[in-house]
Write a protein that holds these residues in place. Structure first.
Motif, PDB file in Angstrom:
ATOM      1  N   PRO A 176       0.853  -1.151  -0.083  1.00 55.62           N
ATOM      2  CA  PRO A 176       0.115   0.043   0.022  1.00 55.62           C
ATOM      3  C   PRO A 176       0.786   1.162  -0.073  1.00 55.62           C
ATOM      4  O   PRO A 176       1.828   1.397   0.703  1.00 55.62           O
ATOM      5  CB  PRO A 176      -0.889  -0.245   1.198  1.00 55.62           C
ATOM      6  CG  PRO A 176      -0.787  -1.622   1.677  1.00 55.62           C
ATOM      7  CD  PRO A 176       0.585  -1.990   1.093  1.00 55.62           C
ATOM      8  N   ARG A 177       0.299   2.214  -0.815  1.00 50.29           N
ATOM      9  CA  ARG A 177       1.029   3.674  -0.807  1.00 50.29           C
ATOM     10  C   ARG A 177       0.250   4.295   0.053  1.00 50.29           C
ATOM     11  O   ARG A 177      -1.027   4.592  -0.275  1.00 50.29           O
ATOM     12  CB  ARG A 177       1.266   4.085  -2.095  1.00 50.29           C
ATOM     13  CG  ARG A 177       2.368   3.415  -2.936  1.00 50.29           C
ATOM     14  CD  ARG A 177       2.446   4.056  -4.276  1.00 50.29           C
ATOM     15  NE  ARG A 177       1.332   3.821  -5.439  1.00 50.29           N
ATOM     16  CZ  ARG A 177       1.156   2.928  -6.021  1.00 50.29           C
ATOM     17  NH1 ARG A 177       2.074   2.037  -6.257  1.00 50.29           N
ATOM     18  NH2 ARG A 177       0.103   2.891  -6.713  1.00 50.29           N
ATOM     19  N   VAL A 178       0.873   4.818   1.139  1.00 50.73           N
ATOM     20  CA  VAL A 178       0.119   5.812   2.142  1.00 50.73           C
ATOM     21  C   VAL A 178       0.709   7.104   2.347  1.00 50.73           C
ATOM     22  O   VAL A 178       1.958   7.203   2.475  1.00 50.73           O
ATOM     23  CB  VAL A 178       0.241   5.145   3.625  1.00 50.73           C
ATOM     24  CG1 VAL A 178      -0.556   5.922   4.470  1.00 50.73           C
ATOM     25  CG2 VAL A 178      -0.542   3.794   3.599  1.00 50.73           C
ATOM     26  N   LEU A 210       4.578   3.623  11.411  1.00 50.00           N
ATOM     27  CA  LEU A 210       3.485   2.570  11.770  1.00 50.00           C
ATOM     28  C   LEU A 210       3.209   1.799  10.394  1.00 50.00           C
ATOM     29  O   LEU A 210       3.117   0.612  10.217  1.00 50.00           O
ATOM     30  CB  LEU A 210       2.428   3.078  12.313  1.00 50.00           C
ATOM     31  CG  LEU A 210       1.181   2.053  12.541  1.00 50.00           C
ATOM     32  CD1 LEU A 210       1.313   0.929  13.360  1.00 50.00           C
ATOM     33  CD2 LEU A 210      -0.153   2.903  12.863  1.00 50.00           C
ATOM     34  N   ALA A 211       3.039   2.705   9.373  1.00 46.65           N
ATOM     35  CA  ALA A 211       2.923   2.169   8.125  1.00 46.65           C
ATOM     36  C   ALA A 211       3.995   1.417   7.597  1.00 46.65           C
ATOM     37  O   ALA A 211       3.634   0.465   7.032  1.00 46.65           O
ATOM     38  CB  ALA A 211       2.496   3.545   7.192  1.00 46.65           C
ATOM     39  N   VAL A 212       5.103   1.901   7.619  1.00 42.92           N
ATOM     40  CA  VAL A 212       6.188   1.113   7.177  1.00 42.92           C
ATOM     41  C   VAL A 212       6.142  -0.344   7.950  1.00 42.92           C
ATOM     42  O   VAL A 212       6.608  -1.473   7.427  1.00 42.92           O
ATOM     43  CB  VAL A 212       7.575   1.774   7.288  1.00 42.92           C
ATOM     44  CG1 VAL A 212       8.873   1.030   7.072  1.00 42.92           C
ATOM     45  CG2 VAL A 212       7.598   3.010   6.599  1.00 42.92           C
ATOM     46  N   ALA A 213       6.332  -0.212   9.103  1.00 41.25           N
ATOM     47  CA  ALA A 213       6.233  -1.579  10.287  1.00 41.25           C
ATOM     48  C   ALA A 213       5.129  -2.395   9.688  1.00 41.25           C
ATOM     49  O   ALA A 213       5.418  -3.600   9.966  1.00 41.25           O
ATOM     50  CB  ALA A 213       6.110  -1.188  11.746  1.00 41.25           C
ATOM     51  N   GLU A 214       4.143  -1.910   9.176  1.00 41.58           N
ATOM     52  CA  GLU A 214       2.999  -2.877   8.644  1.00 41.58           C
ATOM     53  C   GLU A 214       3.160  -3.199   7.117  1.00 41.58           C
ATOM     54  O   GLU A 214       2.175  -3.863   6.477  1.00 41.58           O
ATOM     55  CB  GLU A 214       1.640  -2.235   8.887  1.00 41.58           C
ATOM     56  CG  GLU A 214       1.278  -2.011  10.553  1.00 41.58           C
ATOM     57  CD  GLU A 214       1.045  -3.472  11.107  1.00 41.58           C
ATOM     58  OE1 GLU A 214       0.724  -4.631  10.344  1.00 41.58           O
ATOM     59  OE2 GLU A 214       1.435  -3.694  12.065  1.00 41.58           O
ATOM     60  N   GLY A 215       4.097  -2.929   6.575  1.00 42.42           N
ATOM     61  CA  GLY A 215       4.464  -3.311   5.231  1.00 42.42           C
ATOM     62  C   GLY A 215       4.100  -2.247   4.043  1.00 42.42           C
ATOM     63  O   GLY A 215       4.152  -2.706   2.847  1.00 42.42           O
ATOM     64  N   ALA A 216       3.690  -1.093   4.697  1.00 40.99           N
ATOM     65  CA  ALA A 216       3.464  -0.129   3.418  1.00 40.99           C
ATOM     66  C   ALA A 216       4.722   0.803   3.076  1.00 40.99           C
ATOM     67  O   ALA A 216       5.625   0.763   3.711  1.00 40.99           O
ATOM     68  CB  ALA A 216       2.084   0.667   4.102  1.00 40.99           C
ATOM     69  N   ILE A 217       4.390   1.602   1.905  1.00 42.19           N
ATOM     70  CA  ILE A 217       5.203   2.714   1.628  1.00 42.19           C
ATOM     71  C   ILE A 217       4.422   3.720   2.138  1.00 42.19           C
ATOM     72  O   ILE A 217       3.733   4.225   1.806  1.00 42.19           O
ATOM     73  CB  ILE A 217       5.425   2.701  -0.051  1.00 42.19           C
ATOM     74  CG1 ILE A 217       6.033   1.358  -0.529  1.00 42.19           C
ATOM     75  CG2 ILE A 217       6.283   3.643  -0.391  1.00 42.19           C
ATOM     76  CD1 ILE A 217       5.817   1.182  -2.046  1.00 42.19           C
TER      77      ILE A 217
END
Length: 409
Positions: A176-178, A210-217
């Protein structure tokens, strides 16, 4: 205000797994499989020795004892990567090493500690049964066997397994891109000079982490000032993203502009406020066609709502269930709590264990949504339902552990 469960349901109903893409195996750690991993070969591909020793025929050494060894003629050697090409006949043995192919004719391996050898013979001092210390072909897995199911976030162990199955590429859901946008005249970036009425911005960096830790960009769009022009200009940077997350500006104050400036006209907001503490000021809708999650400006409120709403969104986008498996989690209270009001509480707490290993959650005495130091120290959130009665120490409560993420080994 609507209940947390209803807010989550409304929000998550708008998301589904992102399309698949193919990545090289070295880049697959933390990614979520869109297709299962299926072995391309059998492992091991041949009967292999599980010990260093001697490949023999079990019948030849059936009478061997420590004080009465059986002598066999040594006819060669089988090492890893260098198989013995001949056949073991009656009264013969082959020196063999762990992982090496078991030669034809042999049906057992005797540990080297039970043998004495010279240039021409080996004396075996212990009988072994047929099959002893041999890993048969396919002992680990066989060709076309499904090894890892779709929908699994890949660990280091999974990467190693896929490599052993001779798979160089994997089909995984796109990350995901956030885009994350902080708002407010009162905040400045870490390291910038602070005005007399300013504080350092923490929310955007925490949410990106948090987003990076959950696998997002994560894309940090910076800080929008309290004008419609600044907010709209920076929010335009979310074009092409899967989600825009704002922090601050989602309430109903004179300077809270997110709702009026960003929300797509004619689109009803799915959520406008939530019965939770911290985190009442929450909104969800769309901005320029991009899903918009508006989180509160208080730093702990931003972090907690990120855990309750942003994290499950990112999991769903990657083809995972909204919550980690194995829940809900529980612990015993380490301190009494008074009755709760109409809002669902998420109390920051530490975890310890009793002498018999039971988890104990002890909420901090101070629960203000601006105390970031205690939030960083917390091990979990204690969940208190609306209108919960007073609770005594030792009572069982639901907790949300503050751990996990995409980098599990």
């Amino acid at each position: 205000m609507i209940p947390v469960a209803e807010a989550r349901a409304r929000i998550l109903a708008t998301f589904g797994p992102l399309p698949a893409e193919t990545v090289a195996l070295p880049d697959a750690l933390g990614r979520v499989l869109a297709e299962p991993v299926v072995a391309r070969l059998t492992q091991p591909p041949f009967d292999a020795a599980a010990m260093d020793g001697w490949a023999v025929r079990a019948d030849d050494i059936a009478r061997a004892q420590p004080g009465s060894p059986v002598a066999l003629r040594r006819i060669g050697e089988s090492a890893a990567g260098h198989a013995f090409a001949g056949t073991v006949g009656p009264g013969e043995a082959v020196r063999i090493f762990t992982g090496a192919p078991v030669p034809a004719g042999a049906d057992a391996v005797v540990m080297q500690e039970d043998c004495e050898a010279d240039d021409g013979h080996v004396r075996v001092g212990r009988a072994v049964a047929a099959g002893r210390f041999i890993r048969s072909a396919g002992f680990d897995f066989t060709a076309r066997q499904e090894l890892i199911p779709r929908g699994r976030r890949l660990t280091a162990r999974d990467v190693a397994l896929a490599a052993g199955a001779n798979i160089p590429w994997l089909s995984v859901h796109r990350r995901p891109r956030v885009a994350v946008l902080a708002t407010g005249d009162e905040i400045a970036l870490p390291g910038e000079p602070l005005g007399p009425s300013q504080i350092v911005s923490t929310n955007a960096l925490g949410l990106c982490a948090l987003a990076v830790a959950e696998g997002a960009i994560a894309l940090n769009l910076g800080i929008a000032r309290d004008t419609a022009e600044s907010l709209a200009a920076l929010a335009a940077g979310a074009a092409g993203c899967d989600l825009l997350v704002t922090t601050g500006g989602a309430a109903a104050g004179d300077y809270d502009l997110v709702r009026d400036v960003l929300a797509d006209k004619g689109v009803t907001l799915a959520v406008q406020s939530t019965a939770m503490r911290p985190g009442k000021a929450l909104m969800f809708g769309r901005a320029n066609g991009v899903p918009l999650l508006g989180l509160p400006g208080n730093p702990v409120s931003s972090g907690v709502t990120g855990l309750i709403f942003l994290r499950p969104i990112l999991r769903v986008l990657q083809g995972l269930p909204p919550d980690e498996p194995g829940g809900p989690h529980h612990a015993r209270l380490g301190a009494p709590l008074r009755a709760n009001d109409r809002r669902e509480d998420y109390l920051r707490a530490t975890l310890s264990r009793t002498a018999d290993g039971e988890l104990v959650a002890t909420p901090f005495p101070r629960q203000d949504s601006a105390i970031t130091s205690l939030y960083a120290r917390a091990d979990c959130l204690v969940v208190r339902p609306p209108h919960a009665p007073p609770a005594e120490a030792g009572e069982r409560v639901t907790i949300i552990p503050l751990s996990g993420g995409c980098l599990s080994v």
